[in-house]
Design a protein around this motif. Sequence first.
Motif, PDB file in Angstrom:
ATOM      1  N   GLN A  56       2.650   1.683  -3.435  1.00  0.00           N
ATOM      2  CA  GLN A  56       1.545   1.905  -4.506  1.00  0.00           C
ATOM      3  C   GLN A  56       1.174   3.438  -4.208  1.00  0.00           C
ATOM      4  O   GLN A  56       1.115   4.190  -5.115  1.00  0.00           O
ATOM      5  N   ASP A  57       1.134   3.999  -2.870  1.00  0.00           N
ATOM      6  CA  ASP A  57       0.928   5.424  -2.748  1.00  0.00           C
ATOM      7  C   ASP A  57       2.081   6.352  -3.200  1.00  0.00           C
ATOM      8  O   ASP A  57       1.934   7.380  -3.616  1.00  0.00           O
ATOM      9  N   THR A 103       1.989   6.514  -6.874  1.00  0.00           N
ATOM     10  CA  THR A 103       0.817   7.499  -7.488  1.00  0.00           C
ATOM     11  C   THR A 103       1.456   8.967  -6.913  1.00  0.00           C
ATOM     12  O   THR A 103       1.209   9.580  -7.930  1.00  0.00           O
ATOM     13  N   VAL A 104       2.160   9.262  -6.120  1.00  0.00           N
ATOM     14  CA  VAL A 104       2.571  10.599  -5.617  1.00  0.00           C
ATOM     15  C   VAL A 104       3.813  10.757  -6.601  1.00  0.00           C
ATOM     16  O   VAL A 104       3.440  11.852  -7.115  1.00  0.00           O
ATOM     17  N   SER A 114       0.901  -1.194  -0.159  1.00  0.00           N
ATOM     18  CA  SER A 114       0.076   0.085   0.041  1.00  0.00           C
ATOM     19  C   SER A 114       0.897   1.313   0.129  1.00  0.00           C
ATOM     20  O   SER A 114       0.839   2.185  -0.676  1.00  0.00           O
ATOM     21  N   ILE A 115       1.902   1.399   0.903  1.00  0.00           N
ATOM     22  CA  ILE A 115       2.728   2.575   0.902  1.00  0.00           C
ATOM     23  C   ILE A 115       3.508   2.431  -0.616  1.00  0.00           C
ATOM     24  O   ILE A 115       3.593   3.643  -0.907  1.00  0.00           O
TER      25      ILE A 115
END
Length: 108
Positions: free
Chosen positions: A36-37, A40-41, A33-34
């Motif tokens: 992927q975040d 995205t950023v 999740s981190i």
Amino acid sequence: MNSKKICAILIAFAALAAFGAGAQSQQGSAGQSIKQDAKTVGHGVADGARDVGHATRHVAKKVGHGAKEAGTGIGHGAKKAGVAIGHGAREGWDATKHAVKHVFGKDD
């Protein structure tokens, strides 16, 4: 070491291994999740930088064209001024020459 101590150590290691594997699987999903975040950023930052680059290019192009047009206008104005000065100088020379001839009685 006796068998009771070895058995206790093995149970402790098994418990630690089981706890570590469970924590690792939870960290794995949190890590994904981190990750992927962060991805995205990163894409957002790249898109923003691309937009800034395009805007900068657009502004630079406008400034360049404006400078070219200003330079052309100044050049044409300087040319016209130069021609006018040349014509004025020629007319002044002709008037001076005519006046000198008139003074010495050698009219045109």
